[in-house]
Design an enzyme around this catalytic site. Structure first.
Site, short mmCIF file in Angstrom:
data_model
loop_
_atom_site.label_atom_id
_atom_site.label_comp_id
_atom_site.label_asym_id
_atom_site.label_seq_id
_atom_site.Cartn_x
_atom_site.Cartn_y
_atom_site.Cartn_z
N ARG A 86 32.44 19.56 -35.79
CA ARG A 86 31.18 19.99 -36.37
C ARG A 86 30.24 20.65 -35.36
NH1 ARG A 86 33.61 16.68 -39.04
NH2 ARG A 86 33.77 15.53 -37.09
N THR A 87 30.06 20.02 -34.20
CA THR A 87 29.08 20.56 -33.25
C THR A 87 29.52 21.94 -32.76
OG1 THR A 87 28.48 18.33 -32.56
CG2 THR A 87 27.83 20.13 -31.12
N LYS B 213 41.78 23.36 -12.47
CA LYS B 213 42.08 23.60 -11.06
C LYS B 213 41.11 22.88 -10.13
CE LYS B 213 43.69 28.25 -12.27
NZ LYS B 213 43.49 29.71 -12.09
N ARG C 82 29.42 20.16 -23.97
CA ARG C 82 29.73 18.75 -24.25
C ARG C 82 30.62 18.24 -23.12
NH1 ARG C 82 31.74 16.25 -29.90
NH2 ARG C 82 29.49 16.40 -30.18
N HIS D 74 22.58 13.25 -27.68
CA HIS D 74 23.13 14.34 -28.51
C HIS D 74 21.94 14.94 -29.27
CE1 HIS D 74 25.70 16.81 -30.73
NE2 HIS D 74 26.63 15.94 -31.13
#
Length: 309
Positions: A55-56, A84, A105, A133
């Site tokens: 969703r986000t 890396k 995120r 959030h």
């Protein structure tokens, strides 16, 4: 309303007036989306997702595309130079060479704050571990405002994983800045809300109670915010299995609730809301998900300093 050039790491980065301005803009977008179709033409959003999201990530991408902008980024770190060993600081400094704004995120608390301190472009926190959030909080608040007309005098129940649930922590922090909100926090002892969150409520002067009993609490609630028990936050699989089905909301339990109760969930759900609730008019979680796109459209516009036509 303009927030040009600023970062959004936690809800307190916005004043109540600024949040209300975003909600006003989101409501204008809902009413007339066509007039916003080109306002971000030529702008580029970077989506940097070190942790899974549906969703986000999709709502941010849809938001920018519906505003006429474009999107680059990665949906898991192994597809980037992170595999890396590249640092967050180097990643964000590289990305700002190409993009106008970034949303990140990350599973580690404080990681997005670190990135923002190295970036001249706006950085939005899309969830950092069990911390915050903020754009989910904007989504939650907009949904409540659209249905209830405001926040004064409402009783909000928060149920499930209140210890690791970053959406819960952010929502409580935001609601303590309004007036007259009462909290009922429903969880097993092992997943109760952290002390720093309790302290925020105490400082606000708002009432709260903690309980283990969802059914007994339901008749008191105007809003019920369900959360899943998050397997990814547990170090011990046995603890997760023991707690994951502690609270399951079903149609039978809803018979005890107010007729205008709002059932919210940041999603994804596992089985904490039975599918027989989906057809109940009090189930708002899919509408809530759609509102997330509109409020993120308003936020992108504000941080980029563009206005609706």
């Amino acid at each position: 309303m303009e927030l040009k050039g600023r970062h959004l790491i936690e809800p307190s980065d916005l004043t109540v007036e600024e949040m209300e301005g975003l909600f006003d803009e989101a409501e204008r977008i809902v009413a007339n989306p066509e007039s916003y179709a080109e306002v971000c033409k030529g702008k580029l959003l970077a989506t940097l997702f070190y942790e899974p999201s549906t969703r986000t990530r999709f709502s941010f991408e849809a938001a920018m595309l519906r505003l006429g902008g474009k999107v680059i980024g990665f949906s898991e770190p192994n597809s980037s130079a992170v595999a890396k060993g590249e640092s967050i600081a180097d990643t964000i400094r590289t990305v700002e060479c190409y993009a106008d704004i970034a949303v990140m995120r990350h599973p580690k608390e404080g990681s997005v704050l670190v990135a923002s301190r190295q970036s001249d472009m706006p950085v939005i926190n899309a969830g950092d571990g069990g911390h915050h959030h903020p754009t989910q909080t904007l989504t939650d608040l907009l949904t409540i405002r659209l249905e209830k007309g405001g926040f004064d005098g409402i009783t909000v129940g928060l149920c499930g994983d209140l210890k690791f649930g970053r959406t819960v922590h952010s929502l409580i922090q935001a609601l303590t800045r309004y007036t007259g909100v009462r909290f009922i926090m429903i969880s097993p002892q092992e997943l109760s809300v952290p002390e720093y969150v309790r302290e925020k409520i105490r400082k606000s002067g708002m009432e709260f109670e903690e309980t283990h009993d969802l059914r007994q609490s339901l008749p008191k609630l105007d809003v019920l915010y369900m959360t899943r028990v998050q397997r990814e936050r547990f170090f011990n699989e046995e603890d997760y299995i023991r707690l994951k089905d502690r609270y399951i909301l079903d149609a039978g339990k809803l018979k005890d609730a107010k007729p205008d109760l709002m059932v919210l969930h940041p999603l994804p759900r596992v089985n904490e809301i039975a599918v027989d609730v989906d057809s109940d008019p009090r189930a708002h979680y899919f509408r809530q998900a759609k509102n997330g796109m509109y409020v993120r459209m308003a936020l992108l516009m504000a941080l980029l300093g563009v206005k609706g036509e």
